[in-house]
Design a protein around this motif. Sequence first.
Motif, PDB file in Angstrom:
ATOM      1  N   LEU A  88      37.938  13.080 -68.299  1.00 44.58           N
ATOM      2  CA  LEU A  88      37.849  11.583 -68.008  1.00 44.58           C
ATOM      3  C   LEU A  88      38.542  10.119 -68.298  1.00 44.58           C
ATOM      4  O   LEU A  88      38.632   9.139 -67.984  1.00 44.58           O
ATOM      5  CB  LEU A  88      36.278  10.765 -69.353  1.00 44.58           C
ATOM      6  N   TYR A 122      39.214   8.804 -65.029  1.00 44.35           N
ATOM      7  CA  TYR A 122      37.670   7.957 -64.761  1.00 44.35           C
ATOM      8  C   TYR A 122      37.587   6.658 -65.351  1.00 44.35           C
ATOM      9  O   TYR A 122      36.774   5.384 -64.451  1.00 44.35           O
ATOM     10  CB  TYR A 122      36.326   8.531 -64.422  1.00 44.35           C
ATOM     11  N   VAL A 137      30.538  13.057 -65.077  1.00 44.25           N
ATOM     12  CA  VAL A 137      30.638  11.902 -65.393  1.00 44.25           C
ATOM     13  C   VAL A 137      30.073  11.088 -64.059  1.00 44.25           C
ATOM     14  O   VAL A 137      29.879   9.466 -64.340  1.00 44.25           O
ATOM     15  CB  VAL A 137      32.269  11.942 -64.336  1.00 44.25           C
TER      16      VAL A 137
END
Length: 453
Positions: free
Chosen positions: A24, A27, A118
């Motif tokens: 993560l 992102y 995601v």
Amino acid sequence: MTREGTVLIVDDNRSILAALRLLLEKYFARVLTLPGPNALDATLREERVDVVLLDMNFTAGINTGNEGIYWLRQIRARRPEVQVVLFTAYADIDLAVQAMRDGAVDFVVKPWDNDRLVAALRNAYNLSRSQREVKQLKEIKRELTAEQPMFWGTSPAMGRIREIVEKVAATDANILITGENGTGKEMLAREIHNRSRRSGELMVPVDMGAVPETLFESELFGHVKGAFTDARTDRAGKFEVADRGTLFLDEIGNLPLHLQSKLLTAIQSGQIVRVGSNTPRKVDIRLISATNRDLFGMVAEGSFREDLLYRINTIHIDLPPLRQRREDILPLSRKFLERYTAKYQKPITGFDAAAEHELVEHAWPGNIRELQHAVEKAVILSDGGPITPETLLLRPAAAAVQTADPGEATLEQMERTMIAQAMVRHGGNLSAVAQQLGITHQTLYNKIKRYGL
């Protein structure tokens, strides 16, 4: 991809925490982790978290998901702006349904698919950001309402308008407000909204003359990521932001003909489609529009759609210019004087008799907006005591359209004069004015705003 937002992962499996952090960080701007929920409340108080990825089971041997539901409810009760995605190794339809009812935005099953996880977290972040923006707009709305209450005055014309507003404000009828520039159309729209059943939600203003044609659909209907070059994230348009509230379309007479059909479709159907998407989204808005132009005349000449006019014109309110409600000039002037003496901390005692006479006799082509600016300027220039004609510095009404002496005028003064003269010549038809001056409609509109015409 631009990394934005903060995600907090709560899971008792440290290997999962490490793997998800690696995934993560590509992102999100920040990835926080907790090995259990005990420090969850303190973390949410200390950190600005947008999304929580929350495991549903923390006690060995218990797989009911009740712990996750409990902490989900705690987060939603204490931090409603934080979005929660639930995370479990035990998929259960009833559990997922219960989680959604309690406010979770998604439900991801372990072992997870990276793209699916995601996508769920990014969608939750976009929702969190939108809700924060709405919260900020509501705070701005409360400030505007507190600072600028509606001034009705004592004129018969405003008395009749007040009676209409008292009858229609509580309904969802579409309202068209017409009147010259500076007569207070947006303030009246805000008063109607504040008296309506939607007053707890937003009134979202859109200056239709200032929206570039190429961005019209994106501004009003929103877009999805990748819809065009700069669309880096999903974005809600003004219709969605105004959902359950009021959408105020100012200067609607400046909307080009080829875009009017798109607006009409959204109003008629009660739904919009974001640019780049095929999915309709329902919106529940109360529509208030405003213009300083003669829309009925524009319909006759073919520059405004008749079906759109009647769709926005369930109730028509025409605001009178200030020169037709002279009994309200001095009360308004004193109201502005009180505001600006407090703002600039000036020991001003009021207006002298000569200044009051000038205020009442002035033509006020710019209406309430011009009066407000005149009083603010006078307060700034005054050293104290009463305001005099020398500090008011009111120009003769004809000065706005008289030809400036080229030997004395600046380029800006000459440009303002040319635009004012063209507007008088064409009766306010901005398309004709723009054509005469050889500039685009958008450029003309910007200059009118700049020069206060």
